[in-house]
Write a protein that holds these residues in place. Structure first.
Motif, mmCIF file in Angstrom:
data_model
loop_
_atom_site.group_PDB
_atom_site.id
_atom_site.type_symbol
_atom_site.label_atom_id
_atom_site.label_comp_id
_atom_site.label_asym_id
_atom_site.label_seq_id
_atom_site.Cartn_x
_atom_site.Cartn_y
_atom_site.Cartn_z
ATOM 1 N N GLN A 23 10.308 29.065 5.073
ATOM 2 C CA GLN A 23 11.681 29.283 5.541
ATOM 3 C C GLN A 23 12.077 30.749 5.680
ATOM 4 O O GLN A 23 13.239 31.056 5.941
ATOM 5 C CB GLN A 23 12.690 28.547 4.665
ATOM 6 N N LEU A 33 11.907 33.983 7.902
ATOM 7 C CA LEU A 33 11.624 34.312 9.303
ATOM 8 C C LEU A 33 10.572 35.418 9.352
ATOM 9 O O LEU A 33 10.835 36.543 8.931
ATOM 10 C CB LEU A 33 12.921 34.780 9.976
ATOM 11 N N TYR A 68 8.712 30.554 10.981
ATOM 12 C CA TYR A 68 9.109 30.707 9.583
ATOM 13 C C TYR A 68 7.932 30.348 8.677
ATOM 14 O O TYR A 68 7.231 29.368 8.935
ATOM 15 C CB TYR A 68 10.253 29.758 9.232
ATOM 16 N N GLY A 103 21.595 29.194 6.058
ATOM 17 C CA GLY A 103 20.990 30.453 6.499
ATOM 18 C C GLY A 103 21.039 31.559 5.470
ATOM 19 O O GLY A 103 20.528 32.643 5.690
ATOM 20 N N THR A 152 19.404 35.928 5.778
ATOM 21 C CA THR A 152 18.083 36.304 6.289
ATOM 22 C C THR A 152 17.293 35.103 6.789
ATOM 23 O O THR A 152 16.192 35.263 7.291
ATOM 24 C CB THR A 152 17.271 36.993 5.187
ATOM 25 N N GLN A 153 17.845 33.917 6.601
ATOM 26 C CA GLN A 153 17.089 32.739 7.028
ATOM 27 C C GLN A 153 17.534 32.257 8.407
ATOM 28 O O GLN A 153 17.247 31.126 8.789
ATOM 29 C CB GLN A 153 17.234 31.635 5.974
ATOM 30 N N LEU A 154 18.263 33.102 9.114
ATOM 31 C CA LEU A 154 18.672 32.777 10.484
ATOM 32 C C LEU A 154 17.949 33.713 11.448
ATOM 33 O O LEU A 154 17.671 34.853 11.112
ATOM 34 C CB LEU A 154 20.180 32.974 10.642
ATOM 35 N N PRO A 155 17.687 33.239 12.677
ATOM 36 C CA PRO A 155 17.027 34.113 13.659
ATOM 37 C C PRO A 155 18.044 35.026 14.346
ATOM 38 O O PRO A 155 19.252 34.799 14.222
ATOM 39 C CB PRO A 155 16.456 33.106 14.656
#
Lengths: 820, 381
Positions: free
Chosen positions: A375, A377, A372, A220, B304-307
């Protein structure tokens, strides 16, 4: 000592190095003796390192032995141990016979045939095989390069910097492979092996890069530039080295059939393969299938190339069989979805689509839907606060907002918020990506009191074509993290927006926020955009919240949100007097305004400083790279060239630099002027490749050194002339960018001619010449890809960069002419 | 047999220069990242003050404030970026130079059982002893006071400003007050004398000795218990769990009003098992009366790549906490939920009804539920 050991890194690096040396032995680049020597030495070194550090560790534990920096070196005790374990396994495989014999009854040795000797001798592929292999090299290279770019952009934060790194590493490593080929003869059998590897390695890389991304880096999380670079280098290395190694070998093979101009025609054929590959990717494959399947198609093509050759039937069956099994497996099982699921932790992947703009993944997590793009969001039903702020901050400012234009992929959530305004008559949504529109259409509420039009078009082109005017225009675009996105923050764009606004109309856009403190990098970015908007609109107000919202109008705007909300009777979930910390907002407004210098450089088409400041701000977040390094690298490469005894190689280098540089400029000009890069990128690359192919295959070969100078002079005149045209043209028009493409293609033709004529003049054997010319061309292209989009254009602007290219060509051309 | 380039012949002067330049570029491009130490080139000034809690060792001065226990040689900067070693002494360079100064509602900290609806004068200097990948204040926490634009605000001036702005408390917040310990302590001491309360908003990554001293002048604290797993603490925050648990116990022991925040990060700290274990530990160690705030994650800083955290996950973990015996469990960053309110654990009536940072209704008198007279713990006046 909190750092984890480099388990995966050491294993992967050791295995890749082992694979490369094994390949070197199998393709007769190094002898079996050298191959064994390398790994015996590796075993010794890792053993000694582990042993010495182990003893020091024992001394440290037992006798409190202290040395400066010892903790750092102790990390290597385990790392070297891991490497030693891998090398030991390799040794076990070598000596398997020795160990297995211990447990078997003694048998009389059979005579082993000396087939290797025959394989090591130079033999020939037939003519068709050579030509098809060269074509395949070009085609597979472009397929793999494009897929790698898409995958790396999805794995890491995708901007021009990452694309630059991918391309630079690609060209440097391919160039290195080509340099190695200078003194390496590879037999026909070796070439076939290399082709097989070229076909299968991308597939393995694709799987491993996706599966290892979260093993090697924190799930993440964005990855710093240094780590991204080594990850990219690691996975590109095998393919690039092989393709670089292969080209001069194939040219040498071609030389047996076409002695006169084997280099030029091979270069042209390879380029045509690339053009073909680029076109079928852009117009066909991306629309029909996913990245994994494209690589499988590449594998099929490579296997077919081997199978049709004159090799043993048993081998044909093995190669054909394996390929068919892989193809069937990919077709029958959802391999891509399984691979990608490792990147979306605790989320169910609902859809994966490869749009022309990149990979789109929709996931579900309980009641929440997330989308996404590469990737990143870009939509989440859980980001209600952002949507509320984006909608209500501008709408409460307008007395009667009837017609709205919203540039955003968040259509469904926005419509829900707009329902709070009964005065709205129509809302036009503009979104470039059709896949995002398709996803959103399933989530749009059924009934609205206003008309909703969803327009699939690039926003810049929409503004150019549309005549409709609006009360409010909301721009929900990513920050200027790429030159493509930066065009939504330029003065030219704001001029277009201003023309589409009705009287009292309001523009709303947003930039990153600093929460409780704005660092100087963010202030610079916001200051530049503020100054740019200030050139077009009479009044600007800032609302620092989850983002820094910038509202602009030719009418007076209010800074007081709460009275406006109350007068409109708007009460959203977040944007209301209970949640808004107006005091903090006011304080931050003042802080930003104080920090802004209204004379800051404006962000324009020619001088995209917004992108430059964003990258600065991004570095402040993920960790800076020393930009001086890039300059040092560039100067060192240039200096190294200038002392090179072969001046024609310098010309090849500069032509590579020129083509890659101008190609970037044309792509970026298309982006800033027309937008919709992805629809044109295949065409632009194809045009340039075609230019190079024409130049390299020019029927009337101009011979002699006298030709190089005029060619480079001509390049300088064309690029210089075009920069003059750019200078006198105020606004970039369609004619202007198509002219750029035409000029660029012309320059590519000339650069192709420089390549082939320089190669013709260099008096060495054919493979060595091909090796050197190809590698210098790639090194030059690497330098162009490194400095032009990242340093020169944002820093000095398009026009000045073109002038720079003209001057370099003039300078190097003159040196070539006067140097003996 | 083939050879590598240059192996079979002597290299010329030209080639020597060429390969030398390449080598130099290689060396520059591969810096020894791990052995690089941060240094401080500035001189001592009014914002540098001799630090407390450090010892001299043969390898340099060792800061004893937090579990990182950085050992610094002459001129070196600590991990938190605001302590330096000079002349065999340790100095803080974050004294009287906050970069963030705001007046916040106390509910923003969040503190729900401490002077509700009051305003808190909030200050922070740059620097932090952790490196959380989701830090919303990374522009302050992951830098040094030498790189931020700072105010000149000595402790007495902070207290003066707090009084002028009608604030009932001073909050040491945003970054990590433990790293500007001396500034926090001295300001708190003056504030206490002036009748202003002190609030510590911290990750609680501090050694026991300094904490006990600080607790004497601090009235309330919100401690961020980031997870209940040591390996997650290491990967996500560069810290350890046990020191934070020790901090909770020490603050309770010292009588500081304590509220706990737990940020629920999808894929990292949203495991129901882990949250259950955390709540069981809190209950077993007597924290059932301490408010627990489950906070919603939003993509931030490097993560930032997580919801964002789904609201249903927050509701679920709240249920777990209540089930495990914790009495006051709230959900943060989610509007219009019943989980913003304070309920009486006895009669289950709403004691304080909240909306955002405001109080809509209050059924509390002198810290007791109006309905059933049950004591609701907290500092209410």
């Amino acid at each position: 000592m909190n750092q984890p050991y480099h388990l995966a890194t050491v294993i992967i690096v050791t295995l890749i190095l082992y694979f490369l040396t094994w390949l070197g032995w199998k393709t007769a680049i190094i002898s079996k003796r050298t191959y064994h020597y390398i790994w015996n030495t590796a075993l010794l070194v890792t053993f000694v390192a582990t042993a010495i550090l182990g003893v020091i560790l024992a001394l440290q534990v037992n006798y409190k032995f202290e040395l400066p920096g010892l903790d750092t070196y102790m990390m290597f005790h385990v790392d070297a141990g891991i490497a030693m374990a891998i090398v030991s396994v390799i040794h076990l495989v070598w000596h398997w016979g020795y160990y297995s014999k211990m447990f078997k009854p003694h048998k009389v040795k059979k005579n082993i045939s000396m087939q290797y000797l025959a394989e090591n001798e130079m033999d020939l592929l037939d003519r068709k095989a050579v030509l098809s292999a060269i074509f395949y090299l070009g085609l597979q290279s472009i397929l793999v390069q494009t897929i790698y770019i898409r995958e790396f952009l999805a794995l890491f934060t995708g901007n021009e910097l990452i694309i630059g790194i991918i391309l630079v590493l690609w060209m440097l490593m391919t160039g290195f492979g080509s340099v190695v080929a200078k003194k390496t003869k590879i037999a026909a059998q070796g070439i076939r092996i290399l082709i097989v590897f070229m076909a299968i390695i991308p597939l393995l890389s694709y799987l491993s890069m996706n599966l290892l991304r979260y093993e090697l880096f924190i799930p993440g999380s964005e990855v710093d530039l240094f780590s991204s670079t080594w990850f990219i280098a690691l996975f590109q290395l095998p393919f690039c080295i092989i393709s670089g190694l292969l080209f001069p070998q194939l040219v040498a093979q071609a030389g047996h059939y076409r002695k006169a101009d084997a280099i030029g025609s091979s270069y042209a054929l390879e380029t045509i393969g690339s053009v073909f590959g680029g076109l079928i990717m852009g117009f066909l494959l991306f629309h029909l299938t996913n990245n994994l399947n494209i690589l499988i198609i590449g594998l099929f093509l490579g296997s077919s190339l081997i199978v049709i050759q004159d090799i043993k039937h048993s081998k044909k069956f093995i190669i054909g069989g394996v390929t068919i099994i892989i193809g069937l497996a990919a077709w029958m099982f959802p391999v891509e979805r399984k691979v990608k699921s490792t990147l979306y932790i605790n989320q169910d992947i609902q859809n994966i689509d490869n749009s022309v703009y990149g990979e789109i993944v929709q996931t579900a997590q309980f009641e929440q839907v997330n989308i996404y793009e590469n990737q990143q969001l870009i939509f989440s039903s859980g980001k209600e606060q952002e949507i509320e702020e984006m909608i209500h901050f501008p709408l409460i400012q307008h007395t009667d907002p009837k017609h709205l234009l919203i540039i955003s992929p968040n259509i469904s959530q926005i419509i829900k918020e707009l329902k709070l305004y009964p005065c709205i008559a129509s809302v036009d949504f503009v979104e470039t990506n059709p896949v995002l529109i398709e996803y959103q259409q399933n989530m749009i509420p059924d009934s609205t009191s206003f008309n909703v039009n969803i327009i699939q078009k690039d926003p810049v082109r929409f503004f150019r074509d549309s005549k409709k005017q609006y009360d409010i225009i909301i721009l929900d675009a990513p920050p200027p993290s790429t030159l493509n996105y930066n065009r939504f923050y330029t003065q030219q764009f704001y001029d277009l927006v201003n023309q589409r606004l009705l009287e009292k109309g309001i523009l709303s856009t947003s930039l990153p926020a600093g929460m409780n403190y704005m660092n100087p990098e963010l202030i610079n970015l916001i200051g530049t955009i503020y100054s740019t908007i200030n050139q077009v609109f009479n009044d600007i107000v800032l609302f620092p919240a989850t983002k820094t919202y910038v509202l602009a109008s030719n009418e007076r705007l209010s800074k007081q949100i709460i009275p406006l909300l109350e007068s409109k009777n708007i009460e959203a979930d977040y944007v209301n007097p209970y949640y808004l910390d107006v005091w903090a907002m006011q304080q931050q407004q003042d802080q930003i305004i104080q920090g802004i210098n209204t004379t800051d450089t404006r962000n324009t088409q020619n001088h995209p400083v917004g992108f430059f400041y964003y990258i600065d701000s991004w570095f402040s977040k993920i960790g800076d790279i020393n930009r001086i390094l890039i300059y040092v690298l560039a100067v060192a490469i240039m200096g190294m060239l200038l002392i090179n005894k072969n001046k024609y190689l310098i010309s090849v280098f500069i032509s590579g630099f020129t083509v890659s540089g101008i190609e970037f400029i044309v792509i970026l000009l298309f982006q800033t002027t027309i937008g919709a890069l992805y629809q044109y990128i295949s065409v632009i690359i194809a045009a340039f490749m075609l230019g190079i192919a024409i130049g390299s295959w020019w029927p009337i070969r101009l011979k002699g050194k006298a030709v190089i100078y005029p060619l480079q002079l001509f390049i300088a005149v064309i690029t210089g002339g075009y920069s003059l045209y750019m200078h006198v043209t105020d606004t970039y028009s369609l004619v202007f960018v198509y002219m750029a493409l035409f000029v660029g293609t012309g320059v590519a033709v000339l650069c192709g001619m420089v390549f082939v004529n320089s190669a013709h003049i260099i008096k060495q054997d054919i493979r060595a010449t091909a090796s050197m010319a190809y590698s210098y061309d790639l090194f030059g292209s690497a330098l162009g890809a490194l400095v032009i989009p990242i340093l020169l254009i944002p820093f000095i602007g398009f026009i000045e960069t073109m002038v720079g290219i003209a001057i370099i060509n003039l300078f190097i051309g003159t040196i070539t002419a006067i140097r003996k | 047999m083939n050879n590598f380039i240059g192996m079979e012949k002597k290299i010329s002067k030209r080639e020597f220069v060429k390969y030398g330049m390449l080598g130099m570029v290689g060396i520059i491009c591969c810096p020894g990242r791990r052995v690089h130490a941060r240094t401080y080139s500035g001189s001592l000034n009014k914002h540098t003050k001799e630090a407390r809690f450090y010892i001299s060792t043969p390898r340099g001065v060792r800061c004893m404030i937090c579990p990182n226990e950085c050992t610094l040689k002459e001129g070196e900067l600590s991990d938190c970026r605001n302590r330096i070693a000079k002349n065999d002494k340790l100095y803080t360079i974050a004294y009287g130079n906050p970069c963030a100064v705001h007046v916040d509602p106390i509910e923003k900290k969040p503190l729900y059982h401490f002077l509700p609806e009051s305003r808190s004068f909030s200050i922070a200097t740059a620097g932090c002893n952790l490196a959380c990948l989701n830090c919303q204040n990374y522009t302050i926490s992951q830098t040094s006071p030498t790189k931020t634009r700072n105010y000149d605000l000595m402790p007495d001036k902070v207290v003066e400003k707090a009084i002028t702005n009608n604030c009932k408390s001073i909050a040491y917040t945003y970054s990590e007050p433990i790293t500007f310990y001396e500034y926090t302590y001295d300001t708190s001491k003056i504030a206490k004398q002036q009748g202003i309360k002190n609030v510590l908003v911290s990750a609680g990554y501090i050694n026991e000795g300094p904490l006990r001293k600080l607790a004497k002048v601090v009235d309330a604290a919100n401690i961020d218990l980031k997870s209940f797993d040591d390996s997650i603490y290491l990967k996500l925050n560069s810290g350890k769990l046990q020191p934070v648990l020790n901090t909770l116990k020490t603050l309770k022991d010292e009588g500081v009003w304590l509220e706990i925040t737990n940020l629920v990060v999808p894929g990292w700290t949203d495991s129901e098992t882990m949250i259950r274990e955390m709540c069981q530990w809190l209950y077993a160690n007597g924290f059932e009366d301490s408010p627990l705030h489950f906070s919603r994650f939003q993509p931030m800083y490097k993560l930032t790549q997580l919801p964002p955290t789904p609201v249903s996950v927050l509701r679920k973990v709240r249920e777990i906490a209540l089930h495990e015996g914790l009495k006051y469990v709230y959900i943060g960053n989610v509007p219009n939920t019943e989980a913003e309110n304070t309920y009486c654990p006895n009669c289950h009536e709403v004691v304080i009804e909240r909306r955002g940072y405001r109080i809509m209704n209050k059924n509390l008198e002198s810290g007791h539920c109006i309905n059933c007279n049950t004591t609701i713990p907290g500092i209410w006046n």
